[in-house]
Scaffold this motif. Structure first.
Motif, PDB file in Angstrom:
ATOM      1  N   SER A 160      38.811  53.786  -8.714  1.00  0.00           N
ATOM      2  CA  SER A 160      38.915  54.767  -7.276  1.00  0.00           C
ATOM      3  C   SER A 160      37.561  54.272  -6.420  1.00  0.00           C
ATOM      4  O   SER A 160      37.498  54.327  -5.410  1.00  0.00           O
ATOM      5  N   PHE A 163      38.266  51.110  -4.799  1.00  0.00           N
ATOM      6  CA  PHE A 163      39.062  51.483  -3.796  1.00  0.00           C
ATOM      7  C   PHE A 163      38.479  52.112  -2.362  1.00  0.00           C
ATOM      8  O   PHE A 163      38.513  51.660  -1.532  1.00  0.00           O
ATOM      9  N   ALA A 164      37.475  53.071  -2.750  1.00  0.00           N
ATOM     10  CA  ALA A 164      36.685  53.510  -1.568  1.00  0.00           C
ATOM     11  C   ALA A 164      35.828  52.484  -1.009  1.00  0.00           C
ATOM     12  O   ALA A 164      35.882  52.508   0.100  1.00  0.00           O
ATOM     13  N   SER A 166      36.842  49.390  -0.682  1.00  0.00           N
ATOM     14  CA  SER A 166      37.537  48.697   0.248  1.00  0.00           C
ATOM     15  C   SER A 166      38.074  49.378   1.236  1.00  0.00           C
ATOM     16  O   SER A 166      38.238  48.924   2.295  1.00  0.00           O
ATOM     17  N   GLU A 167      38.259  50.828   1.076  1.00  0.00           N
ATOM     18  CA  GLU A 167      38.520  51.427   2.339  1.00  0.00           C
ATOM     19  C   GLU A 167      37.462  51.523   3.328  1.00  0.00           C
ATOM     20  O   GLU A 167      37.691  51.141   4.749  1.00  0.00           O
ATOM     21  N   ARG A 170      37.365  48.035   5.201  1.00  0.00           N
ATOM     22  CA  ARG A 170      38.384  47.920   6.345  1.00  0.00           C
ATOM     23  C   ARG A 170      38.077  48.473   7.690  1.00  0.00           C
ATOM     24  O   ARG A 170      38.475  48.183   8.813  1.00  0.00           O
ATOM     25  N   LYS A 171      37.222  49.445   7.539  1.00  0.00           N
ATOM     26  CA  LYS A 171      36.474  50.015   8.887  1.00  0.00           C
ATOM     27  C   LYS A 171      35.892  49.282   9.544  1.00  0.00           C
ATOM     28  O   LYS A 171      34.923  48.254   8.972  1.00  0.00           O
TER      29      LYS A 171
END
Ligand code: C2E
Ligand code: CA
Ligand code: CA
Length: 575
Positions: A160, A163-164, A166-167, A170-171
């Protein structure tokens, strides 16, 4: 005609009976509502569902609906009336006995024979299904939490965290800083204090990290003793504040039984804009690597030079590997002399790398590299084999002279190494192993203890190197019973000017005597040092005053010269 009618009646009655039985078996309650007359009829089953067998029907429905579901339920019903369409709803009721049940309701709009708009509906209890679904949902949520979080510390896990990351990536135009954190010497903490304390330390660190990040930050345990935190900022003031917080909090000791433990961490820091995220982890990792290599318990912020330093180092590791295989690493020897007679009574083998382009390199240039790349074992083996072969060729020149070889402590933990040692032809009483490195002498593992006994049974002596530099403990000495201890150079050097240093050396000599061990002093640079050390009771001296480490050929020449001088002196005194 009559017979035909009665048959139809009978069939109808049968059909109704069957329908009644089927409804009863299904637990479905039926209602009918005349909208124009506002009249409601419930069958017995529906009254049983609501737990109101005798209540007046026009008041019970909405009164039974759970207050939280009342407004939406009523709204759906009124909309169905308004649109003259079918009705479907699910709501909770509270029965007179206090039980809360979930009901599902379906109804069809129709106009009866009198022309009145009506609904006929069915309702059934779906409480078990709903509760089961809720339970399933809860276990799914728990499983999701467990899959996303580290079970021990509660921080995010690696998956995770990725995942965080990659989040964030994306910003657009977000600058973030990644701190890659590793607990120093965690394996030793685990080995020394046990796994429960190890777990406690990991939780302690994770609490500190959680406090260090402000809102919007992310903290994760990437695995083992490796952590990461991510903050959506890259100003150096903020980075310093986070590092200060971590380092200050780590500064307070934590109690472990009747002892205290100070946990230290190495930290690698890297910042990047969201577009350059791919490099963030590798950069922080590289910075962490530098923090560890520069002595741990520190933070390093990534800079471009780190990457080129790493490339050089990788090249050097490759060279070292091939150097070991090609016989470029060979021992030099430094003599040790009897403190009273100054005659050679031992030599220490010290590794030297005969580098094809850089000349002869001392261990300071390659030992930590060998250690961080798992090559020390091979280095020790190469030196030991070379020493054994040199000893064979010296043969009689070595009468009364012992050869010491440095040994990294993890060799003692390796059962295979001991069986390999047994296969070497080692003359008893001639070889000595110097144990270097930080070893927890007071918590020797059974394997190490057993291997030390086996080494002693081969007729090989055990020495403790660098005594007084903080690694060895008295308890450990008592247990290990080495044959010799070597007083560290840092303690020896100041003895001419410093009375306390002399006292310290003298106390170490006393302790060694009490434990029946010989004492060597290393780093003896002048004859004045040699005299004071001899007066203090040190048995053997090693240092530049008696010679620097020298090659096999030079030492051979020296041994031959001394043997000749000794013979001549013997001949003169015989005359
Ligand atoms: P050490 O075992 O404490 O070895 C003594 C070091 O002090 C040697 O450095 C030696 O050259 C130096 N020295 C000797 N006399 C004097 C003196 O009078 N003054 C000063 N200032 N220094 C003196 P060297 O050869 O550079 O070795 C450094 C360390 O590398 C050794 O420290 C030992 O810990 C390690 N080492 C050397 N050979 C091996 C090896 O084969 N295997 C392993 N695992 N470690 C080795
Ligand atoms: Ca040594
Ligand atoms: Ca030493």
């Amino acid at each position: 005609m009559k017979t035909k009618r009665s048959r139809t009646n009978v069939e109808l009655e049968n059909l109704l009976r069957q329908l009644g039985l089927a409804l009863e078996a299904s637990g479905i309650g039926i209602w009918q509502h005349n909208i124009a007359k506002n009249q409601t009829r419930w069958d017995e089953q529906l009254k049983a569902i609501y737990g109101v067998p005798k209540a007046p029907l026009d008041v019970i429905w909405l009164e039974s609906v759970h207050p939280d579901d009342l407004a939406p339920t009523n709204e759906i019903f009124l909309r169905a009336i308004e649109t003259k369409s079918d009705y479907a709803s699910e709501f909770r009721i509270t029965r007179p006995d206090g039980a809360i049940r979930y009901l599902r309701s379906r109804a069809r709009y129709f106009v009866d024979a009198a022309g009145d708009p009506c609904f006929v509906g069915a309702e059934w209890d779906v409480t078990d299904d709903v509760l089961l679904n809720k339970e399933l949902e809860r276990s799914r949520e728990e499983a999701r939490l467990a899959a996303d979080h580290d079970h021990l510390t509660g921080l995010l896990n690696r998956r995770s965290f990725d995942f965080a990351l990659s989040e964030f990536a994306r910003k657009e135009s977000v600058n973030v800083t990644l701190f890659h954190i590793d607990v120093d010497h965690f394996k030793e903490i685990n080995d020394r204090f046990g796994h429960a304390v190890g777990d406690f330390v990991l939780c302690h660190v994770s609490k500190i990290l959680l406090k260090a990040i402000s809102a919007g930050g992310v903290a994760a345990r990437l695995g083992g003793d490796e952590f990461a935190i991510l903050i959506p900022e890259d100003e150096s003031a903020r980075i310093s504040a986070v590092l200060d917080h971590i380092q200050e909090s780590l500064g307070s000791p934590i109690p472990v039984g009747d002892q205290t433990l100070i946990v230290r961490c190495s930290i690698g820091v890297a910042s990047a804009a969201s577009a350059d995220f791919a490099k963030l982890l590798s950069h922080s990792d590289l910075a962490l690597y530098h923090a560890k290599r520069n002595g741990r318990n520190r933070a390093e912020v990534f800079c471009d030079e780190m990457a080129s330093a790493l490339a050089n180092e990788r090249q050097l590791v490759q060279d070292l590997r091939s150097g070991l295989a090609l016989g470029q690493i060979r021992p030099f020897y430094q003599v040790q002399v009897d403190a009273k007679t100054f005659r050679i009574n031992g030599v220490e083998a010290l590794a030297r790398w005969h580098h094809p382009t850089r000349g002869i390199l001392a261990p300071a240039h390659f030992l930590s590299l060998a250690s961080s790349n798992g090559l020390v074992a091979e280095l020790d083996d190469v030196i030991l084999k070379a020493v054994l072969s040199d000893m064979e060729s010296w043969a009689s020149l070595l009468a009364g002279i012992r050869v010491s070889v440095n040994l990294s402590a993890d060799r003692l933990d390796d059962p295979e190494w001991i069986s390999k040692l047994a296969s070497f032809d080692i003359p008893p009483g001639r070889l000595s192993f110097e144990l270097i490195e930080t070893i927890f002498l007071d918590s020797l593992s059974d394997q190490v203890r057993e291997n030390i006994q086996t080494i002693k049974s081969f007729g090989i002596d055990i020495e403790i190197d660098d005594l007084g530099s903080g690694h060895a403990s008295l308890l450990g000495l008592l247990e290990l019973r080495p044959d010799r201890v070597k007083i560290d150079r840092q303690l020896v050097m100041p003895i001419l000017q410093s009375v306390p240093s002399r006292r310290l050396v003298s106390s170490l000599v006393d302790i060694a005597r009490a434990l029946d061990m010989e004492v060597i002093a290393e780093g003896v640079e002048t004859l004045d040092h040699a005299r004071v050390l001899a007066d203090l009771g040190v048995h053997t001296l090693q240092g530049y005053a008696f010679g620097r480490p020298q090659s096999y050929a030079d030492l051979t020449a020296r041994l031959e010269r001394e043997a000749l001088e000794f013979q001549q002196a013997g001949a003169i005194s015989a005359c």
